[in-house]
Write a protein that holds these residues in place. Structure first.
Motif, PDB file in Angstrom:
ATOM      1  N   SER A 195      49.994   5.594  70.217  1.00 39.34           N
ATOM      2  CA  SER A 195      48.589   6.025  70.102  1.00 39.34           C
ATOM      3  C   SER A 195      48.489   7.538  69.967  1.00 39.34           C
ATOM      4  CB  SER A 195      47.769   5.503  71.278  1.00 39.34           C
ATOM      5  OG  SER A 195      48.255   5.999  72.500  1.00 39.34           O
ATOM      6  N   LYS A 196      49.473   8.273  70.458  1.00 39.71           N
ATOM      7  CA  LYS A 196      49.453   9.742  70.350  1.00 39.71           C
ATOM      8  C   LYS A 196      49.292  10.179  68.899  1.00 39.71           C
ATOM      9  CE  LYS A 196      52.219  13.766  71.684  1.00 39.71           C
ATOM     10  NZ  LYS A 196      53.494  14.183  72.296  1.00 39.71           N
ATOM     11  N   GLU A 197      49.954   9.441  68.000  1.00 41.80           N
ATOM     12  CA  GLU A 197      49.892   9.797  66.584  1.00 41.80           C
ATOM     13  C   GLU A 197      48.445   9.752  66.080  1.00 41.80           C
ATOM     14  OE1 GLU A 197      49.183   8.418  62.767  1.00 41.80           O
ATOM     15  OE2 GLU A 197      50.317   6.802  63.734  1.00 41.80           O
ATOM     16  N   GLY A 198      47.744   8.675  66.387  1.00 44.34           N
ATOM     17  CA  GLY A 198      46.360   8.546  65.912  1.00 44.34           C
ATOM     18  C   GLY A 198      45.437   9.550  66.589  1.00 44.34           C
ATOM     19  N   ILE A 199      45.664   9.764  67.888  1.00 46.51           N
ATOM     20  CA  ILE A 199      44.833  10.711  68.641  1.00 46.51           C
ATOM     21  C   ILE A 199      44.989  12.114  68.050  1.00 46.51           C
ATOM     22  CG2 ILE A 199      44.551  11.833  70.908  1.00 46.51           C
ATOM     23  CD1 ILE A 199      45.470   9.089  72.143  1.00 46.51           C
ATOM     24  N   PHE A 250      41.630   3.754  70.985  1.00 44.16           N
ATOM     25  CA  PHE A 250      43.074   3.835  70.786  1.00 44.16           C
ATOM     26  C   PHE A 250      43.725   3.043  71.900  1.00 44.16           C
ATOM     27  CE2 PHE A 250      41.663   7.880  68.893  1.00 44.16           C
ATOM     28  CZ  PHE A 250      42.304   7.786  67.655  1.00 44.16           C
ATOM     29  N   SER A 251      44.786   2.329  71.575  1.00 41.81           N
ATOM     30  CA  SER A 251      45.546   1.733  72.660  1.00 41.81           C
ATOM     31  C   SER A 251      47.006   1.590  72.244  1.00 41.81           C
ATOM     32  CB  SER A 251      44.934   0.423  73.133  1.00 41.81           C
ATOM     33  OG  SER A 251      45.388   0.164  74.440  1.00 41.81           O
ATOM     34  N   SER A 252      47.786   1.021  73.117  1.00 46.83           N
ATOM     35  CA  SER A 252      49.214   1.185  72.944  1.00 46.83           C
ATOM     36  C   SER A 252      49.987   0.125  73.700  1.00 46.83           C
ATOM     37  CB  SER A 252      49.561   2.558  73.517  1.00 46.83           C
ATOM     38  OG  SER A 252      50.934   2.755  73.531  1.00 46.83           O
ATOM     39  N   LEU A 253      51.167  -0.184  73.194  1.00 41.91           N
ATOM     40  CA  LEU A 253      52.049  -1.105  73.916  1.00 41.91           C
ATOM     41  C   LEU A 253      52.958  -0.341  74.878  1.00 41.91           C
ATOM     42  CD1 LEU A 253      50.937  -2.735  71.497  1.00 41.91           C
ATOM     43  CD2 LEU A 253      53.076  -3.989  71.497  1.00 41.91           C
ATOM     44  N   SER A 254      52.879   0.981  74.827  1.00 40.79           N
ATOM     45  CA  SER A 254      53.803   1.832  75.586  1.00 40.79           C
ATOM     46  C   SER A 254      53.817   1.528  77.071  1.00 40.79           C
ATOM     47  CB  SER A 254      53.423   3.303  75.419  1.00 40.79           C
ATOM     48  OG  SER A 254      53.770   3.759  74.149  1.00 40.79           O
ATOM     49  N   ARG A 285      57.438   3.436  70.023  1.00 36.24           N
ATOM     50  CA  ARG A 285      56.366   4.033  69.231  1.00 36.24           C
ATOM     51  C   ARG A 285      55.520   2.977  68.517  1.00 36.24           C
ATOM     52  NH1 ARG A 285      55.231   6.462  71.966  1.00 36.24           N
ATOM     53  NH2 ARG A 285      53.968   7.892  70.739  1.00 36.24           N
ATOM     54  N   VAL A 286      54.760   2.266  69.289  1.00 34.29           N
ATOM     55  CA  VAL A 286      53.858   1.284  68.677  1.00 34.29           C
ATOM     56  C   VAL A 286      52.539   1.229  69.446  1.00 34.29           C
ATOM     57  CG1 VAL A 286      55.110  -0.655  69.787  1.00 34.29           C
ATOM     58  CG2 VAL A 286      53.599  -1.111  67.857  1.00 34.29           C
ATOM     59  N   GLY A 287      51.480   1.550  68.711  1.00 33.59           N
ATOM     60  CA  GLY A 287      50.135   1.520  69.260  1.00 33.59           C
ATOM     61  C   GLY A 287      49.177   1.138  68.152  1.00 33.59           C
ATOM     62  N   TYR A 288      47.882   1.319  68.396  1.00 40.00           N
ATOM     63  CA  TYR A 288      46.905   0.945  67.364  1.00 40.00           C
ATOM     64  C   TYR A 288      45.552   1.574  67.675  1.00 40.00           C
ATOM     65  CZ  TYR A 288      46.110  -2.432  71.091  1.00 40.00           C
ATOM     66  OH  TYR A 288      45.898  -2.999  72.317  1.00 40.00           O
TER      67      TYR A 288
END
Ligand code: PLP
Length: 389
Positions: free
Chosen positions: A101-105, A233-237, A246-249
């Motif tokens: 999610s960091k990437e999208g944020i 934003f959320s994340s599997l982290s 590195r997988v979120g959405y």
């Protein structure tokens, strides 16, 4: 070498001094206990690893992934939202996979902010909100999260002048670093504020699955009208111990997500297909409920150890109902950096100074519950001996 203004303007790395002290302490042979970083200590559950191993062996997964992400992954996120929050998401238009999610944020500001625009960011807060704003040429207006307001921003304190220049409002509940939670009522107010001022809400739900004592965190998208004004934003982290994968959405407003998708497809090439299939497994496998339940139990037990010890030391802290952080005031006579340095020196325990999350974090420190109970007990035993409230 001349660097771009956006690099020169990055704030100094607050943890540099403490990192140096940690290295020195370790070199002295001290048994250092690190409660600083919010990175789950337990491994990724085996059922997710098994799926990854299967998928990684398949040549069809070795090429570039589709720009929009795998349909299977987007559908799994949509099913998860329907199950967990009773929120319907169109997997084709309302779900965008992210490289964490960091990437999208970090990138969302570049989709909506022009130089001179304002983003409303929580303080204390995850530093990527103001940094993404800075990289887009915008200015971060800091919304204080004060204990007397249950660490929620006071939207009435934001002037019309600021609100009229604001493009995005970042919110994050369950909150890092304070562990605070937000009610549906609060999110309703935020949706109304966003509608009144034409602002996009970006809710960061990284900790939506980490809660205790029967409390169930609310998704921003559960609130009527949320999908028209924002995204989550959320994340599997954190729930699946997958920080390194590195997988979120991002989910929510199709219009907002279309811009993020367009931006992303021009700078990255998405998540490894095998990782997306592992993500499907994480979300869909019946074992995921067991994983989340046992993870919540684990962090609750650790939270109780920390809270009990701090209370015994006389620390007047708010007991967190969610997230894997404990946020506590420093004893009188210290600022947060001095206190953290003192703890390291006297006890070999590393915690994070509140100032690292913004000026309103001053006066607090954060403990991450990401070590085993025995180590936490050891750390808290040492802390209790040297702090006095
Ligand atoms: C509040 C918050 N949001 C987002 C993230 C980023 O998580 P990831 O990029 O692993 O999905 C973190 C990580 O610590 C976080 O604390």
């Amino acid at each position: 070498m001349k660097k771009a203004d956006r690099i020169e303007q990055l704030p100094p790395y607050l943890f540099a001094e403490i990192d140096k002290k940690i290295r020195e302490t370790v070199n002295k042979g001290v048994d250092v206990i690190k409660l600083g970083i919010g990175d789950p200590d337990r491994p990724t559950p085996q059922y997710i690893i098994d799926r990854m191993v299967e998928e990684v062996a398949l040549p069809r997964n070795h090429g570039y992934p589709p720009d929009e992400g795998l349909t299977e992954f987007r559908e799994a996120v949509s099913r998860y939202y329907s199950r967990r929050f009773k929120v319907d998401l169109d997997p084709d238009r309302e779900v965008v996979p992210l490289i964490g999610s960091k990437e999208g944020i970090a990138h969302i500001s570049s989709c909506f902010v022009n130089p001179g625009d304002i983003n409303l960011v929580p303080d204390p807060g995850y530093p990527v909100y103001p940094i993404g704003t800075l990289f887009a040429g915008g200015e971060a207006y800091r919304m204080p999260l004060l204990e007397k307001n249950d660490f929620l921003p006071d939207l009435e304190e934001i002037s019309d002048q600021v609100a009229s220049k604001a493009r995005l409002m970042f919110l994050n509940y369950p909150n890092n670093p304070t562990g605070a939670v937000a009610s549906e009522e609060f999110f309703k107010k935020a949706v109304n504020f966003a509608k009144d001022h034409d602002i996009i809400i970006c809710h960061d739900g990284a900790y939506l699955d980490i809660a205790f004592d029967g409390y169930k965190p609310v998704s921003f998208l559960e609130v009527p009208g949320a999908k028209e004004v924002g995204i989550e934003f959320s994340s599997l982290s954190k729930p699946f111990n997958m920080t390194g994968w590195r997988v979120g959405y991002a989910v929510g407003s199709a219009e907002v997500l279309e811009a993020l998708y367009r931006y992303k497809t021009n700078i990255d090439s998405g998540n490894f297909k095998a990782v997306q299939y592992a993500g499907v497994e994480a979300l869909d496998n019946p074992a995921s409920k067991e994983q989340v339940d046992s993870m919540q139990k684990l962090y609750r037990e650790r939270r109780d150890v920390v809270v009990k010890a701090l209370q015994e030391a006389g620390c007047p802290l708010s007991v967190p109902q969610a997230s894997f952080y404990v946020w506590a005031p420093v004893p009188e006579g210290y600022n947060s950096q001095d206190f953290v340095a003192y703890l390291l020196e006297e006890t070999g325990v590393v915690v994070t100074p509140g100032k690292g999350f913004g000026e309103y974090g001053e006066g607090y420190f954060r403990i991450a519950l990401t070590v085993e109970v025995e180590r936490l007990e050891e750390a808290m035993g040492r802390i209790k001996k040297v702090v006095n409230y």
